[in-house]
Design an enzyme around this catalytic site. Structure first.
Site, PDB file in Angstrom:
ATOM      1  N   TYR A 264       0.816  -1.216   0.000  1.00 31.07           N
ATOM      2  CA  TYR A 264       0.000   0.000   0.000  1.00 31.07           C
ATOM      3  C   TYR A 264       0.853   1.271   0.000  1.00 31.07           C
ATOM      4  O   TYR A 264       0.691   2.139   0.846  1.00 31.07           O
ATOM      5  CB  TYR A 264      -0.970   0.002   1.198  1.00 31.07           C
TER       6      TYR A 264
ATOM      7  N   TYR B 208     -12.110  -7.754   6.181  1.00 25.94           N
ATOM      8  CA  TYR B 208     -10.944  -7.771   5.292  1.00 25.94           C
ATOM      9  C   TYR B 208     -10.651  -9.223   4.931  1.00 25.94           C
ATOM     10  O   TYR B 208     -10.524 -10.076   5.812  1.00 25.94           O
ATOM     11  CB  TYR B 208      -9.700  -7.149   5.944  1.00 25.94           C
TER      12      TYR B 208
ATOM     13  N   ASP C  59     -13.162 -16.965   7.673  1.00 28.18           N
ATOM     14  CA  ASP C  59     -11.808 -16.548   7.321  1.00 28.18           C
ATOM     15  C   ASP C  59     -11.025 -16.412   8.626  1.00 28.18           C
ATOM     16  O   ASP C  59     -11.173 -15.428   9.347  1.00 28.18           O
ATOM     17  CB  ASP C  59     -11.869 -15.231   6.555  1.00 28.18           C
TER      18      ASP C  59
ATOM     19  N   LYS D 208      -1.343 -17.023   7.195  1.00 32.46           N
ATOM     20  CA  LYS D 208      -0.519 -16.260   8.140  1.00 32.46           C
ATOM     21  C   LYS D 208       0.301 -17.132   9.094  1.00 32.46           C
ATOM     22  O   LYS D 208       1.384 -17.551   8.727  1.00 32.46           O
ATOM     23  CB  LYS D 208      -1.392 -15.227   8.847  1.00 32.46           C
TER      24      LYS D 208
HETATM   25  C1  LIG Z   1      -4.119 -11.197   5.807  1.00 35.13           C
HETATM   26  C2  LIG Z   1      -5.496 -11.654   5.615  1.00 35.13           C
HETATM   27  C3  LIG Z   1      -5.935 -12.141   4.366  1.00 35.13           C
HETATM   28  C4  LIG Z   1      -5.049 -12.160   3.144  1.00 35.13           C
HETATM   29  O1  LIG Z   1      -3.930 -12.962   3.305  1.00 35.13           O
HETATM   30  P1  LIG Z   1      -2.634 -12.732   2.360  1.00 35.13           P
HETATM   31  O2  LIG Z   1      -1.726 -13.850   2.728  1.00 35.13           O
HETATM   32  O3  LIG Z   1      -2.117 -11.380   2.713  1.00 35.13           O
HETATM   33  O4  LIG Z   1      -3.111 -12.805   0.960  1.00 35.13           O
HETATM   34  C5  LIG Z   1      -7.232 -12.581   4.270  1.00 35.13           C
HETATM   35  N1  LIG Z   1      -8.064 -12.560   5.333  1.00 35.13           N
HETATM   36  C6  LIG Z   1      -7.682 -12.111   6.547  1.00 35.13           C
HETATM   37  C7  LIG Z   1      -8.639 -12.138   7.687  1.00 35.13           C
HETATM   38  C8  LIG Z   1      -6.389 -11.626   6.732  1.00 35.13           C
HETATM   39  O5  LIG Z   1      -6.013 -11.140   7.915  1.00 35.13           O
END
Ligand SMILES: *Cc1c(COP(=O)(O)O)cnc(C)c1O
Length: 443
Positions: free
Chosen positions: A25, A153, A253, A282
């Site tokens: 960003y 997000y 997610d 992550k």
């Molecule tokens: C970081 C994140 C993503 C995206 O993951 P990347 O490895 O950066 O593509 C998707 N959902 C959530 C909740 C996140 O924190």
């Protein structure tokens, strides 16, 4: 004269970087400073200029065991000696089997299948495909939209971006290109008492669009990068019920919240409900390599395979990369062998105690914590160009965004190190307030 080698001159890295490399960003014309890191170990980032910073970010939720961990390094080194990668089309390997075994043991019982991919965003793309293909195969191709809440997000690729908060996800820049999905109001913060009427607007939207909606996607209990919103587990429980009643799949997610961050192995355990599809990333590899996974139940997997294309239409080149799978399996073992729950509970209690005084600062709007996540929300967006060096000068790595000054340190952080993070947050916000008050007086 010997040729100039920039790698032996870290003092020039920032300038060279600025000329050529994009960071997350950032602009190529309005330049933001970057700090060269020479090494990272344990909870410390060692800058090339010799300064040492206590890491408050776990490299964006990932480095839960700290950096340069001998067990994680060992897993990569062992795997490297046999093979770093082979294609996953038509082939399989030990690291993929080992990691799958662990994921099956860790996740709720109905979750039986896994799709490995490169990054969190891609795992969300795969989750969306799974949901749409499920209804397509069932002969209901009209159920192809996503339902979500504001303030979420889910990543930066187009499919994922389509379910990010429409404002902070900057949908207006991509109007006509992003699919039009459905957004219910943002879940109310858990600091307010639970009120069942909170589900009314969402229920109405879901019921009136049930024939178009393939799946609901949400970050359970903690909305991360969309605003660090901590909301009621009861909301998640109600969602499960509403999705079942309206024949809509439920995608969690947990890319940020997975692997203990909220005090439970997965955030969905706070609500005691099970998703149809689960995205992990992550911390999956303990912050060492890029890897993500989309998991699902037998119901969804069999559904997808029943009809239509019959196959899940995705297959990344570096799918189930053996180095990444090997280190992910080791990271999970390391986590399970550690008293992680005790550590995370301890971090939470200490952050609650030590961040609470920030509430008295005029620039602060809210303080909130869950597990190893501590958030101080400011009334106005922070001045990054002023604030980032302030933290670095105090020997801590904290990277605020918008109105959020937040930390999610590695679980191995000591009480003393954590205090340095919380003290720095108080001091910097205090100084920021005084600076602004001074400016206001001059006006
Ligand atoms: C970081 C994140 C993503 C995206 O993951 P990347 O490895 O950066 O593509 C998707 N959902 C959530 C909740 C996140 O924190």
């Amino acid at each position: 004269m010997p040729e100039f080698n920039i790698l032996s001159h870290p003092e020039f890295w920032a300038a060279y970087d600025r000329d050529h490399i994009w960071h997350p960003y950032t602009s190529m014309t309005r330049l933001a400073p970057v700090y060269p890191v020479a090494e990272a170990s344990g909870v410390m980032l060692h800058l090339a200029d010799g300064r040492e910073l206590i890491d408050g970010m776990s490299s964006w939720w990932a480095a839960i065991h700290g950096y340069n961990h001998p067990r994680l390094n060992g897993a990569i080194e062992r795997q490297l000696r046999s093979m770093s990668h082979v294609m996953f089309g038509g082939l399989t390997h030990g690291p993929a089997i080992a990691l799958t075994e662990r994921l099956m043991a860790l996740t709720a019982e109905p979750i039986e299948h896994v799709f490995f991919c490169d990054s969190g965003s891609v795992s969300v793309e795969v989750a969306i495909k799974m949901a749409i293909q499920y209804w397509f195969a069932k002969g209901v191709p009209g159920k192809n939209r996503l339902f979500t809440v504001k303030g979420g997000y889910h990543g930066d690729t187009f499919g994922a971006m389509g379910v990010c908060d429409p404002v902070s996800g900057m949908h207006q820049m991509f109007t006509g290109i992003l699919p039009s999905h459905l957004f219910a109001p943002k879940p109310l913060p858990a600091s307010k008492p639970w009120d069942p009427s909170e589900m009314d607007a969402l229920t109405q939207m879901l019921e009136s669009h049930r024939d178009e909606v393939a799946a609901m996607i949400i970050e359970p209990v903690v909305q991360g990068a969309g605003g660090m919103n901590l909301y009621h587990p009861e909301y998640v429980r109600q969602l499960r019920r509403l999705c079942d009643e309206n024949e809509v799949l439920l995608i969690f997610d947990e890319i940020a919240t997975g692997f203990g961050r909220t005090g439970r192995m997965f955030a969905y355990e706070h609500a005691d409900v099970i998703p149809d599809i689960l995205c992990l990333g992550k911390a999956l590899t303990g912050g060492t390599m890029t890897l993500a996974a989309t998991l699902t139940t037998a119901k969804v997997a069999r559904g997808i395979s029943a009809d239509g294309a019959g196959v899940l239409m995705h297959g990344p080149t570096f799918m189930a990369n053996p180095l990444a799978c090997a280190v992910a399996a080791e990271s999970i073992d390391l986590l399970l062998e550690s008293p992680w729950q005790e550590w995370v509970t301890g971090i939470e209690a200490q952050m609650r105690r030590e961040l609470e005084p920030c509430r008295s600062l005029p620039v602060v709007a809210d303080v909130r914590c869950i597990g190893a996540i501590g958030v101080v929300e400011t009334r106005e967006p922070v001045e990054m160009s002023w604030m980032q060096p302030q933290f670095v000068e105090r020997g801590v790595w904290i990277r605020p965004f918008g109105k959020l000054v937040y930390i999610m340190p590695p679980y191995i952080i000591t009480g003393g190190q954590l205090s340095k993070l919380t003290t720095a947050i108080f001091d910097v916000l205090n100084k920021w307030g005084e600076k602004n008050a001074g400016l206001a007086r001059q006006l």
